[in-house]
Design an enzyme around this catalytic site. Sequence first.
Site, PDB file in Angstrom:
ATOM      1  CD  GLU A  15       4.414  -7.214 -79.202  1.00 46.55           C
ATOM      2  OE1 GLU A  15       4.186  -6.357 -78.332  1.00 46.55           O
ATOM      3  OE2 GLU A  15       5.180  -7.033 -80.166  1.00 46.55           O
ATOM      4  NE  ARG A 241       2.271  -3.584 -65.664  1.00 42.58           N
ATOM      5  CZ  ARG A 241       2.223  -3.882 -66.977  1.00 42.58           C
ATOM      6  NH1 ARG A 241       1.371  -3.272 -67.772  1.00 42.58           N
ATOM      7  NH2 ARG A 241       3.021  -4.778 -67.480  1.00 42.58           N
ATOM      8  CE  LYS A 251       5.295  -9.382 -73.238  1.00 44.18           C
ATOM      9  NZ  LYS A 251       4.354  -9.811 -74.281  1.00 44.18           N
TER      10      LYS A 251
HETATM   11  P1  ATP Z   1       5.493  -5.857 -71.627  1.00 47.00           P
HETATM   12  O1  ATP Z   1       5.208  -4.393 -71.488  1.00 47.00           O
HETATM   13  O2  ATP Z   1       6.394  -6.420 -70.596  1.00 47.00           O
HETATM   14  O3  ATP Z   1       5.825  -6.290 -73.017  1.00 47.00           O
HETATM   15  P2  ATP Z   1       2.773  -6.271 -72.074  1.00 47.00           P
HETATM   16  O4  ATP Z   1       1.764  -5.829 -71.124  1.00 47.00           O
HETATM   17  O5  ATP Z   1       2.961  -5.404 -73.272  1.00 47.00           O
HETATM   18  O6  ATP Z   1       4.106  -6.533 -71.286  1.00 47.00           O
HETATM   19  P3  ATP Z   1       1.368  -8.228 -73.535  1.00 47.00           P
HETATM   20  O7  ATP Z   1       1.844  -9.496 -74.117  1.00 47.00           O
HETATM   21  O8  ATP Z   1       0.929  -7.151 -74.431  1.00 47.00           O
HETATM   22  O9  ATP Z   1       2.525  -7.733 -72.586  1.00 47.00           O
HETATM   23  O10 ATP Z   1       0.261  -8.512 -72.454  1.00 47.00           O
HETATM   24  C1  ATP Z   1      -0.875  -9.297 -72.727  1.00 47.00           C
HETATM   25  C2  ATP Z   1      -1.938  -8.979 -71.737  1.00 47.00           C
HETATM   26  O11 ATP Z   1      -1.490  -9.223 -70.409  1.00 47.00           O
HETATM   27  C3  ATP Z   1      -2.358  -7.538 -71.802  1.00 47.00           C
HETATM   28  O12 ATP Z   1      -3.776  -7.499 -71.873  1.00 47.00           O
HETATM   29  C4  ATP Z   1      -1.888  -6.929 -70.535  1.00 47.00           C
HETATM   30  O13 ATP Z   1      -2.830  -6.017 -70.066  1.00 47.00           O
HETATM   31  C5  ATP Z   1      -1.765  -8.104 -69.594  1.00 47.00           C
HETATM   32  N1  ATP Z   1      -0.660  -7.914 -68.671  1.00 47.00           N
HETATM   33  C6  ATP Z   1       0.629  -7.739 -68.976  1.00 47.00           C
HETATM   34  N2  ATP Z   1       1.370  -7.531 -67.867  1.00 47.00           N
HETATM   35  C7  ATP Z   1       0.518  -7.597 -66.819  1.00 47.00           C
HETATM   36  C8  ATP Z   1       0.662  -7.453 -65.400  1.00 47.00           C
HETATM   37  N3  ATP Z   1       1.852  -7.218 -64.832  1.00 47.00           N
HETATM   38  N4  ATP Z   1      -0.445  -7.582 -64.638  1.00 47.00           N
HETATM   39  C9  ATP Z   1      -1.623  -7.825 -65.201  1.00 47.00           C
HETATM   40  N5  ATP Z   1      -1.834  -7.954 -66.519  1.00 47.00           N
HETATM   41  C10 ATP Z   1      -0.785  -7.841 -67.334  1.00 47.00           C
HETATM   42 MG    MG Z   2       1.536  -5.074 -74.786  1.00 45.48          MG
END
Ligand code: ATP
Ligand code: MG
Length: 759
Positions: A15, A241, A251
């Site tokens: 995102e 994760r 984020k």
């Molecule tokens: P946040 O909750 O901090 O906004 P998010 O997971 O919602 O993080 P996205 O931009 O939606 O952030 O993540 C994109 C992709 O990266 C998703 O498929 C998610 O599964 C993966 N991802 C995000 N954080 C991690 C992590 N700590 N380890 C592995 N994969 C991750």
């Molecule tokens: Mg997300």
Amino acid sequence: MGAYGGRVATRFPPEPNGYLHIGHAKSICLNFGIARDFGGVCHLRMDDTNPETEDMKYVEAILRDVRWLGFDWGDKLFFASDYYEPLYEFALRLIRGGKAYVDSLDEEEIRRYRGTITEAGTESPYRNRSVEENLDLFGRMRAGEFPDGTHVLRAKIDMTSRNMKMRDPLLYRIRHATHYRRGDRWCLYPMYDFAHPLSDAIENITHSICTLEFENNRAIYDWLVENLFPEPRPRQYEFARLNLDYTVMSKRKLLQLVEESHVSGWDDPRMPTIAGMRRRGYTPEGIRLFTARIGVDKANSRVSMELLEDAIRDDLNARAPRVMAVLRPLKVTITNHPAGEVAWMDAPYWPHDIPREGSRKLPLTREVFIERTDFHETPPGGWMRLRPAGEVRLRNACLLRCDEVVKDSATGEVAELRCTRLPDPPVKAGGGKRAKSAAIQWVSARFAVPAEVRLYDRLFTVPDPEAAEEGKSFKDYLNPRSAETLRGCLLEPGMAGAPPGERYQFVRHGYFITDAEDSMPGTPVFNRIVELRDTYKEGRIATAAAPVAARPVPSFVEPAEKAPARAGTISEERARARERDASLSRRHDAYIRDWGLPPALADVLTGDASVADFFDAAVASYPNPKAIANWTANDILRELKGRTIGELPFTAGQLAELVRRIEGGEVTSAAGRTVFGHMMSGGGSPGEIVRRLGLDRTYSEDELSAAVDHALAGMPDKVEAYRAGKASLLGLFTGQVMRLTQGKADPKAVQEIIRRKLG
Ligand code: ATP
Ligand code: MG
């Protein structure tokens, strides 16, 4: 032939509401890696269905970072915000089929009606609206007739489902907000649970890989694609994760650090973002190595920062030339070196074990600077650097003896050392004893280049800042000393023209990069990328540490390709393999019953006949099932990466031989891992690798005793605590000596010596 005719399409769906971090790197490497390993494609899709937080600047940063990490999406860049129209059509289809309805409860009521884990939910009074009424309301929601929060669209599934996510999940909400790409065209925005599976299906994704928190959302995923798409449909797989110690990975929290100026920006070198790591000097190769080593796991766990730093070091080791830098200078006058005379010393850029050539000449002059910390007036036992009347070697130059310590009359601080250059002792034939002194770095006072050097430390003071105590926030654990700027550092003359973004090893200090923003020709600025491993710093024993063990890597692709249409988790898939093959099932039970293997291990070993055969063959040649099972499951399967076990460059008998040597104490388990690394990369017999690497060498009593002295000298307070009765510190001391000897010493002998010395 799998469900998709062998086709593999994955996607990475960030995102654009912040910069990518090291957790995303794990997901990027996984998704793009699977596509590469299976001849498929990986889409890069902006998951941009939330108008309030998304921004083009984040899209640009994401593209930059994915590209920098070394991945190419070709023409497969997509935006969920381009699918608003088709998604709306899908919603209409659900409504027409009686599978979705407009609910007019407010947020709080919706929560209450949903029930709890132990109590079923209650149906909304609006749940049985007619299709016509739903179509009318939904159309007016889109047209902007209603304010935010007045209506939502929900899937009509089951308010009594045990899976709370299936209790009529929300599909659409009203938001009168301007979207960074779609402007004010829409005031109706799809929820993640709706947009995500359908975007996958629109793009013909085969493997939709997400993190474990979404395990329960898989039911919605399947419900939607089954209702709206024909086979073959995409399927969701979950993995753990990444959580890294001493940092945060949300984020939202990273954004707070930026907005509240706790850091200088998203690319602050202390941030766990890709941009921060790039500026810090990490390499894409090092980050990829890290993600390969941590593997892919089905259980959430925390990963230590050392694992990341080790991977970065291992990558930098072979690419960063060694240069001399003195960070906290202390003046040394070589009294028998004539003033004005310059002796040019030859200094190689690379250590002997790296097959690269290149050297430069370093000017040795009457006045040089050494590191303040390399001199000690009253040194602890085992000190090998300079002391009054002691000797030390200036690296690549000469031996010095310290004759006189000159102090600042006002402060009493050591201001200068007056030393004599000594002739080199003759080299003894056959190697002989190791010199008692270390080789320290130095720079010529006349030719040195002044520089600013920035040292970075952990951003937080505790491993898990998000597990804050009552009344505290993660920001209360920020490390006030995470950045230190040293001015007046002195570098060897060639460093005046160090280009921005160039990486070096400052000997005995660590790896550094010229800062891309602030460095100027003539006045370079360096960031410390990572320190050296402790054992390198004292210039003693310098061989690479053993490769770090990680967890088994289940392959996401394999099960789905083999399975009939509906594969489940990898473990479920193995269970199905055992249902199909009675011999696997028998072996599974026998491993647990007869050999006492933990069920999880027995499971991993019996999902595939070739794995079970390999395991059986190894046990036949060295009957220690538990040890062999651990190696097979945790080390071999993890490293397969799409290969089959039959394609390994060594045999089951050779694995058995390795395990026998380790279990029999012939090689330590640390050395065993090094041997294993060589077997994986080049094959061959463990015995031969052990001999070739000299891992069977033993340490003499004298050498061990010196190593113990050295280790204890570095921990005077711990030694004191031990003497005061804290016997448990013995393990710490032993560990330190084991590291100094690369795990080759016999730990029992080491403990004997420590006890004797501290006795
Ligand atoms: P946040 O909750 O901090 O906004 P998010 O997971 O919602 O993080 P996205 O931009 O939606 O952030 O993540 C994109 C992709 O990266 C998703 O498929 C998610 O599964 C993966 N991802 C995000 N954080 C991690 C992590 N700590 N380890 C592995 N994969 C991750
Ligand atoms: Mg997300």
